[in-house]
Design a protein around this motif. Structure first.
Motif, PDB file in Angstrom:
ATOM      1  N   MET A   1       0.846  -1.174   0.000  1.00 37.71           N
ATOM      2  CA  MET A   1       0.000   0.000   0.000  1.00 37.71           C
ATOM      3  C   MET A   1       0.891   1.237   0.000  1.00 37.71           C
ATOM      4  O   MET A   1       1.789   1.374   0.817  1.00 37.71           O
ATOM      5  N   SER A   2       0.637   2.145  -0.947  1.00 37.19           N
ATOM      6  CA  SER A   2       1.370   3.401  -1.054  1.00 37.19           C
ATOM      7  C   SER A   2       0.383   4.541  -0.844  1.00 37.19           C
ATOM      8  O   SER A   2      -0.284   4.979  -1.779  1.00 37.19           O
ATOM      9  N   VAL A   3       0.294   5.010   0.392  1.00 36.85           N
ATOM     10  CA  VAL A   3      -0.728   5.980   0.759  1.00 36.85           C
ATOM     11  C   VAL A   3      -0.169   7.389   0.752  1.00 36.85           C
ATOM     12  O   VAL A   3       0.939   7.639   1.226  1.00 36.85           O
ATOM     13  N   GLN A   4      -0.955   8.295   0.203  1.00 37.09           N
ATOM     14  CA  GLN A   4      -0.632   9.717   0.199  1.00 37.09           C
ATOM     15  C   GLN A   4      -1.707  10.447   0.997  1.00 37.09           C
ATOM     16  O   GLN A   4      -2.898  10.177   0.819  1.00 37.09           O
ATOM     17  N   ILE A   5      -1.305  11.370   1.860  1.00 37.66           N
ATOM     18  CA  ILE A   5      -2.256  12.213   2.577  1.00 37.66           C
ATOM     19  C   ILE A   5      -2.275  13.562   1.890  1.00 37.66           C
ATOM     20  O   ILE A   5      -1.222  14.160   1.644  1.00 37.66           O
ATOM     21  N   ARG A   6      -3.477  14.014   1.567  1.00 31.08           N
ATOM     22  CA  ARG A   6      -3.625  15.278   0.850  1.00 31.08           C
ATOM     23  C   ARG A   6      -4.917  15.958   1.278  1.00 31.08           C
ATOM     24  O   ARG A   6      -5.792  15.331   1.879  1.00 31.08           O
ATOM     25  N   PRO A   7      -5.061  17.242   0.934  1.00 29.89           N
ATOM     26  CA  PRO A   7      -6.316  17.921   1.236  1.00 29.89           C
ATOM     27  C   PRO A   7      -7.487  17.305   0.460  1.00 29.89           C
ATOM     28  O   PRO A   7      -7.318  16.780  -0.646  1.00 29.89           O
ATOM     29  N   PHE A   8      -8.658  17.374   1.049  1.00 32.28           N
ATOM     30  CA  PHE A   8      -9.896  16.912   0.430  1.00 32.28           C
ATOM     31  C   PHE A   8     -10.118  17.647  -0.886  1.00 32.28           C
ATOM     32  O   PHE A   8      -9.872  18.854  -0.990  1.00 32.28           O
ATOM     33  N   GLU A   9     -10.616  16.918  -1.881  1.00 30.25           N
ATOM     34  CA  GLU A   9     -11.044  17.488  -3.160  1.00 30.25           C
ATOM     35  C   GLU A   9     -12.521  17.167  -3.345  1.00 30.25           C
ATOM     36  O   GLU A   9     -12.998  16.141  -2.857  1.00 30.25           O
ATOM     37  N   ASP A  10     -13.236  18.032  -4.032  1.00 32.81           N
ATOM     38  CA  ASP A  10     -14.680  17.842  -4.201  1.00 32.81           C
ATOM     39  C   ASP A  10     -15.031  16.455  -4.732  1.00 32.81           C
ATOM     40  O   ASP A  10     -16.030  15.866  -4.317  1.00 32.81           O
ATOM     41  N   ALA A  11     -14.208  15.912  -5.605  1.00 34.85           N
ATOM     42  CA  ALA A  11     -14.477  14.596  -6.190  1.00 34.85           C
ATOM     43  C   ALA A  11     -14.381  13.469  -5.158  1.00 34.85           C
ATOM     44  O   ALA A  11     -14.826  12.350  -5.418  1.00 34.85           O
ATOM     45  N   ASP A  12     -13.847  13.754  -3.973  1.00 35.70           N
ATOM     46  CA  ASP A  12     -13.708  12.751  -2.915  1.00 35.70           C
ATOM     47  C   ASP A  12     -14.983  12.545  -2.112  1.00 35.70           C
ATOM     48  O   ASP A  12     -15.067  11.611  -1.320  1.00 35.70           O
ATOM     49  N   ALA A  13     -15.964  13.414  -2.264  1.00 36.91           N
ATOM     50  CA  ALA A  13     -17.117  13.449  -1.353  1.00 36.91           C
ATOM     51  C   ALA A  13     -17.805  12.094  -1.194  1.00 36.91           C
ATOM     52  O   ALA A  13     -18.013  11.631  -0.066  1.00 36.91           O
ATOM     53  N   ASP A  14     -18.185  11.448  -2.284  1.00 38.58           N
ATOM     54  CA  ASP A  14     -18.909  10.175  -2.171  1.00 38.58           C
ATOM     55  C   ASP A  14     -18.060   9.105  -1.488  1.00 38.58           C
ATOM     56  O   ASP A  14     -18.556   8.353  -0.644  1.00 38.58           O
ATOM     57  N   ALA A  15     -16.782   9.044  -1.826  1.00 37.74           N
ATOM     58  CA  ALA A  15     -15.904   8.039  -1.223  1.00 37.74           C
ATOM     59  C   ALA A  15     -15.694   8.319   0.266  1.00 37.74           C
ATOM     60  O   ALA A  15     -15.652   7.386   1.077  1.00 37.74           O
ATOM     61  N   VAL A  16     -15.589   9.574   0.641  1.00 40.96           N
ATOM     62  CA  VAL A  16     -15.411   9.924   2.047  1.00 40.96           C
ATOM     63  C   VAL A  16     -16.664   9.569   2.841  1.00 40.96           C
ATOM     64  O   VAL A  16     -16.587   8.964   3.912  1.00 40.96           O
ATOM     65  N   VAL A  17     -17.830   9.916   2.313  1.00 38.05           N
ATOM     66  CA  VAL A  17     -19.082   9.584   3.006  1.00 38.05           C
ATOM     67  C   VAL A  17     -19.227   8.069   3.130  1.00 38.05           C
ATOM     68  O   VAL A  17     -19.613   7.557   4.188  1.00 38.05           O
TER      69      VAL A  17
END
Length: 141
Positions: free
Chosen positions: A1-17
């Motif tokens: 697993m290669s994980v990156q931490i970044r600021p939220f982007e609008d396209a992330d909304a459904d996956a975050v919910v």
């Protein structure tokens, strides 16, 4: 697993919910999409996601009011738990809050969530001698 931490982007909304729902963080009286919109309007830079490729595997929100910082909606996908990702997300929140001059970080854990309590205890969090009170100002229903 290669994980990156970044600021939220609008396209992330459904996956975050979906992640928050999977983690059991969503309650009927809180609309997570409204919470996302609210967060985007206030300290958006403290809304972080952890991605493995295109897949959201972690997310959380932090805030600082000049007195103390808070972390809310911290979740790690079950497939990514016990990898250090939750610890990494919390360290990133702590670093960002410290850079703002935040002297203390607080969070709330729901009664009965013993796994979360153990996780935060490992990170050095202790119970405060306080009672959490709430009053709804805007209904999400």
């Amino acid at each position: 697993m290669s994980v990156q931490i970044r600021p939220f982007e609008d396209a992330d909304a459904d996956a975050v919910v979906a992640l928050w729902q999977l983690a059991g963080l969503v309650r009927p009286w809180n609309d997570p999409y409204r919470d996302i919109e609210r967060k985007k309007a206030v300290q958006r830079e403290l809304f972080l996601v952890a991605v493995d490729g295109e897949r959201v595997v972690g997310a959380g929100m932090a805030g600082y009011d000049g007195h103390r910082g808070w972390v809310n909606y911290l979740a790690v996908h079950p497939d990514a738990r016990r990898t250090g990702l939750g610890r990494t997300l919390m360290a990133e929140f702590e670093a960002r809050l410290l850079a703002l001059g935040c002297p203390k970080l607080s969070l709330q854990v729901r009664d009965g969530n013993d796994d979360a309590l153990a996780f935060y205890a490992e990170l050095g969090f202790t119970r405060d001698p306080a009672v959490s009170l709430g009053k709804r100002l805007i209904a999400d229903d």
